[in-house]
Design a protein around this motif. Structure first.
Motif, PDB file in Angstrom:
ATOM      1  N   TRP B  80      -3.626  -2.282 -16.124  1.00 42.16           N
ATOM      2  CA  TRP B  80      -5.274  -2.275 -16.055  1.00 42.16           C
ATOM      3  C   TRP B  80      -4.208  -0.378 -14.648  1.00 42.16           C
ATOM      4  O   TRP B  80      -4.110  -0.515 -14.504  1.00 42.16           O
ATOM      5  CB  TRP B  80      -5.548  -3.128 -14.720  1.00 42.16           C
ATOM      6  N   CYS B  81      -5.685   0.378 -14.700  1.00 39.91           N
ATOM      7  CA  CYS B  81      -5.456   1.529 -13.825  1.00 39.91           C
ATOM      8  C   CYS B  81      -6.393   1.615 -13.818  1.00 39.91           C
ATOM      9  O   CYS B  81      -7.709   2.360 -14.900  1.00 39.91           O
ATOM     10  CB  CYS B  81      -4.900   3.216 -14.409  1.00 39.91           C
ATOM     11  N   ALA B  82      -7.400   2.247 -12.569  1.00 40.29           N
ATOM     12  CA  ALA B  82      -8.712   2.675 -11.831  1.00 40.29           C
ATOM     13  C   ALA B  82      -9.210   3.541 -11.038  1.00 40.29           C
ATOM     14  O   ALA B  82      -8.002   3.598 -10.228  1.00 40.29           O
ATOM     15  CB  ALA B  82      -9.776   1.141 -11.542  1.00 40.29           C
ATOM     16  N   ALA B  83      -9.213   4.869 -11.351  1.00 40.80           N
ATOM     17  CA  ALA B  83      -9.747   6.324 -10.323  1.00 40.80           C
ATOM     18  C   ALA B  83      -9.555   5.095  -8.768  1.00 40.80           C
ATOM     19  O   ALA B  83      -9.135   5.716  -7.714  1.00 40.80           O
ATOM     20  CB  ALA B  83     -10.254   7.063 -10.579  1.00 40.80           C
ATOM     21  N   ASP B  84     -10.491   4.081  -8.712  1.00 39.43           N
ATOM     22  CA  ASP B  84     -10.342   3.870  -6.944  1.00 39.43           C
ATOM     23  C   ASP B  84      -9.412   2.721  -7.206  1.00 39.43           C
ATOM     24  O   ASP B  84      -9.989   2.231  -5.443  1.00 39.43           O
ATOM     25  CB  ASP B  84     -12.232   3.400  -6.915  1.00 39.43           C
ATOM     26  N   ALA B  85      -8.838   2.769  -7.809  1.00 42.52           N
ATOM     27  CA  ALA B  85      -7.763   1.733  -7.255  1.00 42.52           C
ATOM     28  C   ALA B  85      -7.066   1.791  -6.368  1.00 42.52           C
ATOM     29  O   ALA B  85      -6.272   3.269  -6.225  1.00 42.52           O
ATOM     30  CB  ALA B  85      -6.797   0.867  -8.361  1.00 42.52           C
ATOM     31  N   ALA B  86      -6.365   0.810  -5.044  1.00 36.71           N
ATOM     32  CA  ALA B  86      -5.699   1.262  -3.620  1.00 36.71           C
ATOM     33  C   ALA B  86      -4.839   0.957  -4.047  1.00 36.71           C
ATOM     34  O   ALA B  86      -3.985   0.196  -4.997  1.00 36.71           O
ATOM     35  CB  ALA B  86      -6.417   1.016  -2.779  1.00 36.71           C
ATOM     36  N   LEU B  87      -3.677   1.751  -3.607  1.00 44.40           N
ATOM     37  CA  LEU B  87      -2.434   2.192  -3.403  1.00 44.40           C
ATOM     38  C   LEU B  87      -2.050   1.515  -2.104  1.00 44.40           C
ATOM     39  O   LEU B  87      -2.215   1.989  -1.189  1.00 44.40           O
ATOM     40  CB  LEU B  87      -1.618   3.093  -3.371  1.00 44.40           C
ATOM     41  N   TYR B  88      -0.402   1.689  -1.905  1.00 50.35           N
ATOM     42  CA  TYR B  88       0.340   0.838  -0.404  1.00 50.35           C
ATOM     43  C   TYR B  88       0.180   2.668  -0.067  1.00 50.35           C
ATOM     44  O   TYR B  88       1.262   3.029  -0.154  1.00 50.35           O
ATOM     45  CB  TYR B  88       1.051   0.496  -0.063  1.00 50.35           C
ATOM     46  N   ARG B  89      -0.498   2.589   0.907  1.00 49.52           N
ATOM     47  CA  ARG B  89      -0.615   4.591   1.397  1.00 49.52           C
ATOM     48  C   ARG B  89       1.204   4.698   2.022  1.00 49.52           C
ATOM     49  O   ARG B  89       1.849   5.568   2.317  1.00 49.52           O
ATOM     50  CB  ARG B  89      -1.268   5.132   1.980  1.00 49.52           C
ATOM     51  N   GLU B  90       1.736   3.470   2.642  1.00 45.94           N
ATOM     52  CA  GLU B  90       2.801   4.103   3.751  1.00 45.94           C
ATOM     53  C   GLU B  90       4.020   3.851   2.911  1.00 45.94           C
ATOM     54  O   GLU B  90       5.378   3.146   3.327  1.00 45.94           O
ATOM     55  CB  GLU B  90       3.011   2.778   5.115  1.00 45.94           C
ATOM     56  N   LEU B  91       4.272   2.941   1.212  1.00 46.30           N
ATOM     57  CA  LEU B  91       5.734   2.374   0.070  1.00 46.30           C
ATOM     58  C   LEU B  91       5.526   3.763   0.087  1.00 46.30           C
ATOM     59  O   LEU B  91       4.654   5.244  -0.324  1.00 46.30           O
ATOM     60  CB  LEU B  91       4.894   1.959  -0.360  1.00 46.30           C
ATOM     61  N   THR B  92       6.200   4.212  -0.532  1.00 42.82           N
ATOM     62  CA  THR B  92       6.655   5.254  -1.444  1.00 42.82           C
ATOM     63  C   THR B  92       5.880   5.185  -3.121  1.00 42.82           C
ATOM     64  O   THR B  92       6.444   3.960  -3.246  1.00 42.82           O
ATOM     65  CB  THR B  92       7.901   5.702  -1.619  1.00 42.82           C
ATOM     66  N   GLY B  93       5.929   6.176  -4.038  1.00 39.86           N
ATOM     67  CA  GLY B  93       5.963   5.802  -5.526  1.00 39.86           C
ATOM     68  C   GLY B  93       6.521   4.860  -6.306  1.00 39.86           C
ATOM     69  O   GLY B  93       6.892   4.339  -6.631  1.00 39.86           O
ATOM     70  N   TYR B  94       8.560   5.199  -5.698  1.00 39.21           N
ATOM     71  CA  TYR B  94       9.238   4.703  -6.266  1.00 39.21           C
ATOM     72  C   TYR B  94       9.555   3.097  -5.685  1.00 39.21           C
ATOM     73  O   TYR B  94       9.692   2.045  -6.533  1.00 39.21           O
ATOM     74  CB  TYR B  94      10.907   4.844  -5.554  1.00 39.21           C
ATOM     75  N   HIS B 127      10.168   9.440  -3.357  1.00 40.25           N
ATOM     76  CA  HIS B 127      10.389   8.826  -2.810  1.00 40.25           C
ATOM     77  C   HIS B 127       9.755   9.532  -0.955  1.00 40.25           C
ATOM     78  O   HIS B 127       9.835   9.164   0.326  1.00 40.25           O
ATOM     79  CB  HIS B 127      11.857   9.282  -2.330  1.00 40.25           C
ATOM     80  N   GLU B 128       8.583  10.305  -1.774  1.00 38.10           N
ATOM     81  CA  GLU B 128       7.441  10.277  -0.335  1.00 38.10           C
ATOM     82  C   GLU B 128       6.327   9.425  -0.172  1.00 38.10           C
ATOM     83  O   GLU B 128       6.401   8.196  -1.399  1.00 38.10           O
ATOM     84  CB  GLU B 128       7.129  11.997  -0.678  1.00 38.10           C
ATOM     85  N   TRP B 129       5.856   9.274   1.066  1.00 35.08           N
ATOM     86  CA  TRP B 129       5.387   8.252   1.129  1.00 35.08           C
ATOM     87  C   TRP B 129       3.407   8.305   0.169  1.00 35.08           C
ATOM     88  O   TRP B 129       3.516   9.656   0.297  1.00 35.08           O
ATOM     89  CB  TRP B 129       5.002   7.848   1.874  1.00 35.08           C
ATOM     90  N   VAL B 130       2.973   7.096  -0.276  1.00 36.69           N
ATOM     91  CA  VAL B 130       1.846   7.939  -1.191  1.00 36.69           C
ATOM     92  C   VAL B 130       1.020   8.206  -0.531  1.00 36.69           C
ATOM     93  O   VAL B 130       0.001   9.539  -0.806  1.00 36.69           O
ATOM     94  CB  VAL B 130       1.203   6.437  -1.994  1.00 36.69           C
ATOM     95  N   ARG B 131       0.939   8.201   0.770  1.00 36.35           N
ATOM     96  CA  ARG B 131      -0.111   9.175   1.728  1.00 36.35           C
ATOM     97  C   ARG B 131      -0.097  10.441   1.843  1.00 36.35           C
ATOM     98  O   ARG B 131      -0.989  11.420   1.933  1.00 36.35           O
ATOM     99  CB  ARG B 131      -0.298   8.966   2.900  1.00 36.35           C
ATOM    100  N   ALA B 132       1.106  11.148   1.398  1.00 41.31           N
ATOM    101  CA  ALA B 132       1.243  12.797   1.185  1.00 41.31           C
ATOM    102  C   ALA B 132       1.132  13.501  -0.459  1.00 41.31           C
ATOM    103  O   ALA B 132       1.381  14.181  -0.586  1.00 41.31           O
ATOM    104  CB  ALA B 132       2.509  12.480   1.455  1.00 41.31           C
ATOM    105  N   TYR B 133       0.991  12.204  -1.503  1.00 40.39           N
ATOM    106  CA  TYR B 133       0.924  12.186  -1.917  1.00 40.39           C
ATOM    107  C   TYR B 133      -0.769  13.045  -2.653  1.00 40.39           C
ATOM    108  O   TYR B 133      -1.460  12.004  -2.260  1.00 40.39           O
ATOM    109  CB  TYR B 133       0.363  11.394  -3.654  1.00 40.39           C
ATOM    110  N   SER B 134      -1.044  14.135  -3.709  1.00 38.32           N
ATOM    111  CA  SER B 134      -2.012  14.730  -3.816  1.00 38.32           C
ATOM    112  C   SER B 134      -3.360  13.311  -4.899  1.00 38.32           C
ATOM    113  O   SER B 134      -3.044  12.164  -5.310  1.00 38.32           O
ATOM    114  CB  SER B 134      -2.605  16.166  -4.921  1.00 38.32           C
TER     115      SER B 134
END
Lengths: 221, 205
Positions: B80-94, B127-134
């Motif tokens: 499931w992928c939704a444009a408004d689905a939240a991610l954990y901002r303080e975890l990295t993509g990995y 390995h960057e936090w998600v909060r730094a992602y575009s």
């Protein structure tokens, strides 16, 4: 590779610990409340000898005050930040419940490690039966953590969080608190609190059986 | 290879007094690619969330079957992928993908996870936090999570939001691959994506 609920719960616990380590919101809030309570009580009781009943009551009130802010770190944050959907898709409800429970139990352990010596230093020495103390701490911690995890999950689903939190947790926590205080009082007096311990572990058994089941009903709409 | 079937029978959802839709009948098999269209508020996201198991239907039922047998907990096998689905901002993509793999019982070794992130052009920022992602990178991460483990049913709610041209090309590849062994539902109103589906459902019509 097959998944099992324990592995899923551990993965959720590790995720929460990692987030907590990076943000330090839950632990700092818990310590602030717990330490402020103990210091306040210690100041009020300065130069006085407290009765064992009062010592027992104040000890558990300090633990309870400390644990309450940690409640928000479990489910309410997941709902408010919108990550609860990701969690619902990732793991089965029983794993989510025990994963969050483990996280709250970790906070309880850390909070106790800070509060117990502080309480002994500022309020009253924690004497009496150490074996009883340990059992009360374990059983009380299990029940307290389970109640807070369950109530956090229920409250997170609603819009009127403040009122519901008080309404839900009060009837669940009050009997537990009274049993723990009675048991701690006996332990401080040097007696083994067999009956209060039976009550605590019976309560723990009922919660462990019912908690995950109730949670499953509320976790998915 | 399992033959997958998604069936919705007399499906309806009501919020308060308002019915979003009622009596929806739908049956899709392996290889189906359904585009869900409709005006804002017509129920595209609601339909996908119902199928994902994130909402309970007011009436009717939804069933995912593998070789004719119902899948008991479809929520944990779908993507499931939704444009408004939240991610954990303080975890990295990995860390997101690693956590996802562990909770779903999928391979969680580093090479496999990095290869999957590489496919979504996220390996260099893994390995960057998600909060730094575009916005676009977050959307790529949502797609990476949704597609990890080759789920039999892929639900995409406006997955094109925030994606650049290379991201859109990647999305098209994801849909192509999905329909080789599973089912894809794709909610969008974007005109250039309309041709990506071989079936269309117009809600609110």
């Amino acid at each position: 590779m097959r998944s099992n609920w324990a592995r899923e719960a551990l993965a959720i616990w590790r995720k929460d610990l990692r987030q907590e380590w990076r943000l330090r919101q839950g632990m700092v809030a818990a310590l602030l409340m717990g330490v402020a309570t103990v210091v306040g009580v210690g100041f009020a009781a300065l130069g006085q000898t407290l009765s064992v009943g009062l010592q027992a009551g104040l000890f558990w009130v300090a633990v309870l005050f400390g644990m309450f802010p940690a409640l928000a770190r479990g489910f309410i944050v997941e709902e408010e930040t919108g990550t609860a959907d990701l969690l619902r898709l990732a793991a089965r409800p029983v794993s989510v419940f025990w994963g969050k429970w483990l996280f709250h139990a970790t906070l309880y352990g850390l909070l106790s490690a800070a509060l117990v010596p502080l309480y002994a230093l500022l309020v009253a020495p924690l004497g009496g039966r150490w074996d009883a103390w340990l059992l009360l701490w374990l059983g009380g911690g299990f029940c307290l953590t389970t109640v807070l995890t369950l109530c956090g999950a229920l409250v997170a689903q609603t819009a009127v969080r403040g009122a519901l939190l008080a309404g839900l947790t009060f009837p669940l926590l009050l009997p537990l608190l009274l049993i723990l205080i009675a048991g701690t009082r006996q332990a401080l007096e040097g007696a083994f609190p067999a009956e209060p311990l039976q009550g605590v572990f019976g309560y723990a058994l009922a919660l462990s059986a019912g908690g995950a089941w109730v949670f499953e009903k509320v976790w998915r709409e | 290879m399992a033959q997958w079937t998604l069936a919705c029978h007399r499906l309806g959802k009501r919020f308060g007094e308002r019915w979003v839709f009622r009596g929806l009948e739908l049956e899709l098999g392996t290889g189906a690619r359904l585009i869900v269209r409709g005006a804002n508020g017509s129920g595209k996201s609601t339909l996908l969330r119902l199928i994902a198991g994130l909402l309970a239907p007011t009436e009717g039922r939804i069933e995912l079957r593998a070789n004719g047998r119902p899948v008991p907990d479809r929520t944990r096998v779908i993507g499931w992928c939704a444009a408004d689905a939240a991610l954990y901002r303080e975890l990295t993509g990995y860390e997101h993908l690693h956590w996802w793999a562990q909770t779903r019982g999928l391979p969680s070794d580093r090479p496999t996870l990095m290869a999957h992130l590489e496919r979504f052009e996220l390996a260099h920022r893994a390995h960057e936090w998600v909060r730094a992602y575009s916005t676009g990178m977050r959307q790529r991460l949502r797609l990476a999570l949704a597609t990890y483990g080759d789920p039999p049913l892929l639900l995409l709610d406006e997955p094109d939001a925030g994606l650049d041209p290379s991201g859109l090309k990647l999305l098209q590849q994801v849909l192509d691959e999905q329909t080789r062994c599973g089912i894809a539902l794709f909610a969008t109103n974007r005109a250039e994506c309309a041709a990506w589906g071989d079936l269309a459902l117009e809600l609110g019509a």
